[in-house]
Design a protein around this motif. Sequence first.
Motif, PDB file in Angstrom:
ATOM      1  N   TYR A  33      42.122  66.948  -5.985  1.00  0.00           N
ATOM      2  CA  TYR A  33      41.748  68.067  -5.142  1.00  0.00           C
ATOM      3  C   TYR A  33      42.754  68.879  -4.226  1.00  0.00           C
ATOM      4  O   TYR A  33      42.678  69.854  -3.750  1.00  0.00           O
ATOM      5  CB  TYR A  33      40.511  67.581  -4.425  1.00  0.00           C
ATOM      6  CG  TYR A  33      39.440  67.238  -5.161  1.00  0.00           C
ATOM      7  CD1 TYR A  33      38.919  66.064  -5.274  1.00  0.00           C
ATOM      8  CD2 TYR A  33      38.421  68.204  -5.480  1.00  0.00           C
ATOM      9  CE1 TYR A  33      38.021  65.617  -6.013  1.00  0.00           C
ATOM     10  CE2 TYR A  33      37.465  67.863  -6.442  1.00  0.00           C
ATOM     11  CZ  TYR A  33      36.895  66.569  -6.617  1.00  0.00           C
ATOM     12  OH  TYR A  33      36.024  66.192  -7.202  1.00  0.00           O
ATOM     13  N   LEU A  34      44.065  68.155  -4.298  1.00  0.00           N
ATOM     14  CA  LEU A  34      44.974  68.634  -3.496  1.00  0.00           C
ATOM     15  C   LEU A  34      46.156  69.177  -4.188  1.00  0.00           C
ATOM     16  O   LEU A  34      47.206  69.546  -3.823  1.00  0.00           O
ATOM     17  CB  LEU A  34      45.541  67.582  -2.699  1.00  0.00           C
ATOM     18  CG  LEU A  34      44.562  67.116  -1.615  1.00  0.00           C
ATOM     19  CD1 LEU A  34      45.201  65.923  -0.660  1.00  0.00           C
ATOM     20  CD2 LEU A  34      44.148  68.052  -0.463  1.00  0.00           C
ATOM     21  N   ARG A  35      45.942  69.269  -5.564  1.00  0.00           N
ATOM     22  CA  ARG A  35      46.764  70.114  -6.577  1.00  0.00           C
ATOM     23  C   ARG A  35      46.493  71.549  -6.771  1.00  0.00           C
ATOM     24  O   ARG A  35      45.211  71.796  -6.910  1.00  0.00           O
ATOM     25  CB  ARG A  35      46.802  69.355  -7.867  1.00  0.00           C
ATOM     26  CG  ARG A  35      47.554  67.831  -7.591  1.00  0.00           C
ATOM     27  CD  ARG A  35      47.547  67.087  -8.901  1.00  0.00           C
ATOM     28  NE  ARG A  35      47.876  65.735  -8.932  1.00  0.00           N
ATOM     29  CZ  ARG A  35      47.729  64.976  -9.765  1.00  0.00           C
ATOM     30  NH1 ARG A  35      47.424  65.208 -11.056  1.00  0.00           N
ATOM     31  NH2 ARG A  35      48.131  63.399  -9.562  1.00  0.00           N
ATOM     32  N   GLN A  36      47.485  72.466  -6.714  1.00  0.00           N
ATOM     33  CA  GLN A  36      47.279  73.884  -6.989  1.00  0.00           C
ATOM     34  C   GLN A  36      46.303  74.379  -6.012  1.00  0.00           C
ATOM     35  O   GLN A  36      44.977  74.979  -6.477  1.00  0.00           O
ATOM     36  CB  GLN A  36      46.859  73.969  -8.350  1.00  0.00           C
ATOM     37  CG  GLN A  36      48.080  73.727  -9.243  1.00  0.00           C
ATOM     38  CD  GLN A  36      49.334  74.782  -9.026  1.00  0.00           C
ATOM     39  OE1 GLN A  36      49.203  76.065  -9.495  1.00  0.00           O
ATOM     40  NE2 GLN A  36      50.214  74.215  -8.539  1.00  0.00           N
ATOM     41  N   VAL A  37      46.249  74.128  -4.735  1.00  0.00           N
ATOM     42  CA  VAL A  37      45.217  74.613  -3.817  1.00  0.00           C
ATOM     43  C   VAL A  37      45.492  75.914  -3.507  1.00  0.00           C
ATOM     44  O   VAL A  37      46.721  76.339  -3.301  1.00  0.00           O
ATOM     45  CB  VAL A  37      45.331  73.775  -2.447  1.00  0.00           C
ATOM     46  CG1 VAL A  37      44.579  74.129  -1.594  1.00  0.00           C
ATOM     47  CG2 VAL A  37      45.034  72.257  -2.706  1.00  0.00           C
ATOM     48  N   MET A  38      44.384  76.808  -3.681  1.00  0.00           N
ATOM     49  CA  MET A  38      44.718  78.244  -3.229  1.00  0.00           C
ATOM     50  C   MET A  38      44.240  78.569  -1.785  1.00  0.00           C
ATOM     51  O   MET A  38      43.182  78.264  -1.289  1.00  0.00           O
ATOM     52  CB  MET A  38      43.650  79.018  -4.135  1.00  0.00           C
ATOM     53  CG  MET A  38      44.218  79.076  -5.535  1.00  0.00           C
ATOM     54  SD  MET A  38      43.292  79.998  -6.690  1.00  0.00           S
ATOM     55  CE  MET A  38      41.587  79.313  -6.662  1.00  0.00           C
ATOM     56  N   VAL A  39      44.991  79.131  -0.892  1.00  0.00           N
ATOM     57  CA  VAL A  39      44.881  78.979   0.498  1.00  0.00           C
ATOM     58  C   VAL A  39      45.326  80.529   1.003  1.00  0.00           C
ATOM     59  O   VAL A  39      46.237  81.322   0.459  1.00  0.00           O
ATOM     60  CB  VAL A  39      45.954  78.143   1.213  1.00  0.00           C
ATOM     61  CG1 VAL A  39      45.640  78.364   2.961  1.00  0.00           C
ATOM     62  CG2 VAL A  39      45.622  76.893   0.876  1.00  0.00           C
ATOM     63  N   VAL A  40      44.612  81.148   1.796  1.00  0.00           N
ATOM     64  CA  VAL A  40      44.930  82.724   2.349  1.00  0.00           C
ATOM     65  C   VAL A  40      45.242  82.185   3.696  1.00  0.00           C
ATOM     66  O   VAL A  40      44.752  81.346   4.655  1.00  0.00           O
ATOM     67  CB  VAL A  40      43.649  83.435   2.693  1.00  0.00           C
ATOM     68  CG1 VAL A  40      42.623  82.879   3.027  1.00  0.00           C
ATOM     69  CG2 VAL A  40      44.236  84.635   2.904  1.00  0.00           C
ATOM     70  N   GLY A  41      46.319  82.927   4.343  1.00  0.00           N
ATOM     71  CA  GLY A  41      46.896  82.595   5.841  1.00  0.00           C
ATOM     72  C   GLY A  41      47.663  83.651   6.181  1.00  0.00           C
ATOM     73  O   GLY A  41      48.037  84.614   5.411  1.00  0.00           O
ATOM     74  N   GLU A  42      48.112  83.489   7.384  1.00  0.00           N
ATOM     75  CA  GLU A  42      49.168  84.499   8.206  1.00  0.00           C
ATOM     76  C   GLU A  42      50.599  83.949   8.180  1.00  0.00           C
ATOM     77  O   GLU A  42      50.437  82.782   8.487  1.00  0.00           O
ATOM     78  CB  GLU A  42      48.829  84.884   9.301  1.00  0.00           C
ATOM     79  CG  GLU A  42      49.659  86.029  10.208  1.00  0.00           C
ATOM     80  CD  GLU A  42      49.125  86.438  11.327  1.00  0.00           C
ATOM     81  OE1 GLU A  42      47.801  86.652  11.228  1.00  0.00           O
ATOM     82  OE2 GLU A  42      49.976  86.285  12.207  1.00  0.00           O
ATOM     83  N   ILE A  43      51.557  84.500   7.721  1.00  0.00           N
ATOM     84  CA  ILE A  43      52.886  84.020   7.583  1.00  0.00           C
ATOM     85  C   ILE A  43      53.519  83.824   9.109  1.00  0.00           C
ATOM     86  O   ILE A  43      53.231  84.681   9.973  1.00  0.00           O
ATOM     87  CB  ILE A  43      53.892  84.805   6.960  1.00  0.00           C
ATOM     88  CG1 ILE A  43      53.519  84.771   5.375  1.00  0.00           C
ATOM     89  CG2 ILE A  43      55.224  84.433   7.127  1.00  0.00           C
ATOM     90  CD1 ILE A  43      54.408  85.718   4.781  1.00  0.00           C
ATOM     91  N   SER A  44      54.125  82.597   9.551  1.00  0.00           N
ATOM     92  CA  SER A  44      54.488  82.522  10.878  1.00  0.00           C
ATOM     93  C   SER A  44      55.699  81.731  10.723  1.00  0.00           C
ATOM     94  O   SER A  44      56.014  80.850   9.859  1.00  0.00           O
ATOM     95  CB  SER A  44      53.602  81.595  11.677  1.00  0.00           C
ATOM     96  OG  SER A  44      54.008  81.265  12.818  1.00  0.00           O
ATOM     97  N   ASN A  45      56.853  81.934  11.353  1.00  0.00           N
ATOM     98  CA  ASN A  45      58.048  81.300  11.595  1.00  0.00           C
ATOM     99  C   ASN A  45      58.914  81.339  10.446  1.00  0.00           C
ATOM    100  O   ASN A  45      59.812  80.603  10.049  1.00  0.00           O
ATOM    101  CB  ASN A  45      57.791  79.612  11.947  1.00  0.00           C
ATOM    102  CG  ASN A  45      56.968  79.437  13.325  1.00  0.00           C
ATOM    103  OD1 ASN A  45      57.194  80.165  14.244  1.00  0.00           O
ATOM    104  ND2 ASN A  45      55.968  78.445  13.193  1.00  0.00           N
TER     105      ASN A  45
END
Length: 453
Positions: A33-45
């Motif tokens: 379940y931790l392979r090819q995880v699709m995530v949406v987020g905001e770029i930081s640093n």
Amino acid sequence: MHKEGDFLAEEKKYLTISQLNHYVGLKFSKDPYLRQVMVVGEISNFRLRPSHQYFSLKDENAEVSVTMFRNDFARVNFQPENGMKVLVIGDVGLYEGRGQYQIRLTHMEPLGIGALYQAFQQLQTKLNQEGLFNPAYKKPLVRYPKRIAVITSPSGAVIRDIITTVKRRYPIVQLVLFPAVVQGQNAAASLVGRLKEVNARGDFDTIIIGRGGGSLEDLWPFNEEAVAREIFASQIPIISSVGHETDTTLSDLVADVRAATPTAAAELATPVLAEEIMRIQQAQLRLQQAVRNTLAAKQQIYQRLMQSYVFTNPLRIYERQIQQVDFLKQNLQQIFGTGLQNRRAWVDNLSQRLQNQSPLTRIHQGQTNIANLQTRLQMAQKRKIEISQANWQRQIGRLDAVSPLKVMQRGYAYVQKKGQVVHSVAELEVGSQVALQLADGSAQAKITEIKGE
């Protein structure tokens, strides 16, 4: 009290930090379940590095570290920036050196671009299957346009570039701007309306449609199905110039010609006037030279014909025949004597007919006919002039008959009072001074009595 051996035995039950992190790392790597995880987020640093990229993704409540190796980052077709929302795909793992979990990214794209790009690909496939991109439907551009319609924003650099290029290359063409909205929700309807308007007028040779560069969202009106279908339905050839050279829209694919820039669009739509004038002049010179060569060749043929035996001595053609006739006549006279006069007359008749066929005889006959025709023409012209003069005299007589002077010569006159013609006794008063205009002069009179009818 614990003995020293007891402490050593108990020490073996504890894990080192490295062992713990390694164990947890194995758990991360083996979890499907931790392979090819699709995530949406905001770029930081984020700070662009020459090789691998290290930054963070966050939302309102949390943050996670991410890593993207050089080969994966090379496939990213945009420039990441802090604060940009992105869609990412990657494997969750543990960085054992720090005991910190992170996501190793294999794919990244701006949020929203993915849906638009998918819609773009689907519509592109649909229109391609319908044949809207088929080169067989592409209309050729008019080589020497008189009027060009430009559909774009009135305030952008596109129209300025087009005007500058056209004035430099082909200043005799007329450019007509059809202002349109090129970005936002109302842009597609505006573009379709302008395309319909230009085609309804039907007095343009070429259409240039386009706008400057921008993001996929900015250029999206030119990917709308309604705009693409209206471009395909246009009866006037269309040049599409949307965005920069690297941008490709459905309008570019459907249009008859795609231009990388507005300047290129203007160059495709117009020839260089100076070059065309030079080409015409060169063609004119070639034509003149060809005519001169043809005339010279014909003149040589004419001179050879005029110097030929037939034209220099036309009577010589018949000399042999005449000699033969005379020889036959002599033979007949010697053989048959005077009893063959009728045969001799027949031979003389043939000789006369032969002479009548001479070119000189025909020439004299033609000259006589021309002289007769000239005489007839002169007589006809003289008769026409006489008839015209007679008609003119009759018209003069008719005009003279109705002339007011003729009426006055029969004893009539007209009365003027203070320079105005008097039409009624109501305009007169006893004692008024009036002028009487007669055929041969005028007289002054005074009114002594007025009588009405």
